[in-house]
Design an enzyme around this catalytic site. Structure first.
Site, PDB file in Angstrom:
ATOM      1  N   ASP A  95       0.852  -1.184   0.109  1.00 29.06           N
ATOM      2  CA  ASP A  95      -0.171   0.097   0.043  1.00 29.06           C
ATOM      3  C   ASP A  95       0.755   1.170  -0.078  1.00 29.06           C
ATOM      4  OD1 ASP A  95       0.959  -0.423   2.589  1.00 29.06           O
ATOM      5  OD2 ASP A  95      -1.089  -0.449   3.455  1.00 29.06           O
TER       6      ASP A  95
ATOM      7  N   ASN B  80      -7.774  -2.398  13.934  1.00 21.67           N
ATOM      8  CA  ASN B  80      -9.247  -2.632  13.601  1.00 21.67           C
ATOM      9  C   ASN B  80      -9.357  -3.847  12.709  1.00 21.67           C
ATOM     10  OD1 ASN B  80      -8.160  -1.469  11.270  1.00 21.67           O
ATOM     11  ND2 ASN B  80      -9.461   0.012  10.946  1.00 21.67           N
TER      12      ASN B  80
ATOM     13  N   HIS C 102      -7.479  -4.372  10.155  1.00 26.05           N
ATOM     14  CA  HIS C 102      -7.019  -4.198   8.559  1.00 26.05           C
ATOM     15  C   HIS C 102      -5.917  -4.912   8.343  1.00 26.05           C
ATOM     16  CE1 HIS C 102      -5.070   0.010   9.214  1.00 26.05           C
ATOM     17  NE2 HIS C 102      -3.993  -0.926   9.200  1.00 26.05           N
TER      18      HIS C 102
ATOM     19  N   GLU D  53      -9.861  -1.834   5.211  1.00 23.10           N
ATOM     20  CA  GLU D  53     -10.596  -1.555   6.482  1.00 23.10           C
ATOM     21  C   GLU D  53     -11.664  -2.287   6.654  1.00 23.10           C
ATOM     22  OE1 GLU D  53      -8.738   0.414   8.046  1.00 23.10           O
ATOM     23  OE2 GLU D  53      -8.735   2.285   7.674  1.00 23.10           O
TER      24      GLU D  53
HETATM   25  C1  GLP Z   1      -0.500   0.578   8.516  1.00 22.41           C
HETATM   26  C2  GLP Z   1      -0.204  -0.305   7.250  1.00 22.41           C
HETATM   27  C3  GLP Z   1      -0.579  -1.622   7.706  1.00 22.41           C
HETATM   28  C4  GLP Z   1       0.137  -2.035   8.878  1.00 22.41           C
HETATM   29  C5  GLP Z   1      -0.638  -1.518   9.832  1.00 22.41           C
HETATM   30  C6  GLP Z   1      -0.029  -1.926  11.232  1.00 22.41           C
HETATM   31  O1  GLP Z   1      -1.705   1.449   8.630  1.00 22.41           O
HETATM   32  N1  GLP Z   1      -0.878   0.117   6.301  1.00 22.41           N
HETATM   33  O2  GLP Z   1       0.054  -2.446   6.698  1.00 22.41           O
HETATM   34  O3  GLP Z   1       0.258  -3.468   9.085  1.00 22.41           O
HETATM   35  O4  GLP Z   1      -0.778  -0.350   9.894  1.00 22.41           O
HETATM   36  O5  GLP Z   1       0.829  -1.208  11.865  1.00 22.41           O
HETATM   37  P1  GLP Z   1       2.097  -1.386  13.012  1.00 22.41           P
HETATM   38  O6  GLP Z   1       2.824  -2.223  12.648  1.00 22.41           O
HETATM   39  O7  GLP Z   1       2.745   0.187  13.180  1.00 22.41           O
HETATM   40  O8  GLP Z   1       1.001  -1.486  14.375  1.00 22.41           O
END
Ligand code: GLP
Length: 242
Positions: free
Chosen positions: A67, A136, A138, A143
């Site tokens: 992404d 959440n 995702h 989402e």
């Molecule tokens: C972000 C990314 C995800 C990631 C998630 C968790 O928004 N788009 O790919 O897995 O949030 O992030 P973190 O590892 O900082 O908790």
């Protein structure tokens, strides 16, 4: 689904790195699906260390990131392209032209999504898709909601996600409102999925994703449908699974 919980941070990271390096030993041309977020940072650091020691090479690897934010200049410190370059690509023997991150600044975002999927169709599927998990549920930026998109698409970020990511930006207003993300069908096409989750604050969502019903309200629960998922958790994240 193979779920492993680690008490030791070093082991958590080393296990993920070993999985990727053994894939590349068997198939140096393996295609990797990569993720951002704070969770995989330690894994990338370990892979950099192993690359320097000659234990793994990325010279023939192609990568596809999950992404990217819409509207952040590519060289913005918080763009996912910058993240990947700084945390990983700039420090290993990968050919930068073989690394792909969706273009969040494409004049025609819909066309960019179609092209990204076309490229994945043509050169994919990825051999291993690395994933983190949002609070959440995702994956990528898919989402929760009544429906999910299969292919790469533009998504409006939920407030919970923008709040969670606000720690990387000066203020909440600076967090982009939209992103381009691979869809769940694209993600599930990977031959193998490696999900990494750390932290007590994710224990509940880990439980819902791995043990709860399969529902679009928790996109990560769709991973239960995939035949080859490895989940690495630290003790906090795995707390509710026992
Ligand atoms: C972000 C990314 C995800 C990631 C998630 C968790 O928004 N788009 O790919 O897995 O949030 O992030 P973190 O590892 O900082 O908790």
């Amino acid at each position: 689904m193979n779920i492993y919980t680690f008490r030791d941070e070093e082991q958590f990271v080393q296990t993920g790195a070993n999985l990727i390096s053994s894939l590349l030993h068997t198939n140096p041309r393996a295609k990797l699906g990569l993720a951002t977020g704070s969770t995989p940072v330690g894994l990338y650091a370990k892979l950099i260390e192993m690359n320097r020691q000659g234990l793994v090479s990325f010279a023939q690897t192609t990568t596809y990131n999950l992404d990217e934010y819409v509207g952040l200049p590519e060289n913005h410190p918080e763009s996912y392209r910058t993240f990947m370059n700084e945390k990983f690509f700039n420090h290993v023997d990968i050919q930068i032209e073989r690394t792909h991150v969706p273009n969040g600044n494409a004049a025609d975002a819909e066309a960019e999504c179609l092209n990204y999927d076309k490229m994945l169709e043509e050169f994919g599927p990825v051999d291993l898709q690395l994933l983190g998990l949002g609070h959440n549920g995702h994956i990528g930026f898919n989402e929760p909601g009544e429906a999910l998109s299969g292919g790469t698409h533009v998504v409006e970020l939920q407030e919970k996600t923008r709040n969670a990511n606000a720690r990387f930006f000066p203020t909440l207003d600076d967090v982009p409102t939209h992103a381009i993300t691979m869809g769940v069908a694209t993600i599930l096409k990977a031959r193998q999925i490696l999900l990494l989750v750390r932290g007590e604050d994710k224990a509940e969502i880990v439980h819902r994703a791995l043990k709860g019903p399969i529902t679009t309200q928790c996109p990560a629960s769709l991973l239960q449908c995939h035949p080859n998922v490895v989940v690495l958790l630290d003790q906090g994240a795995g707390r509710l699974l026992v």
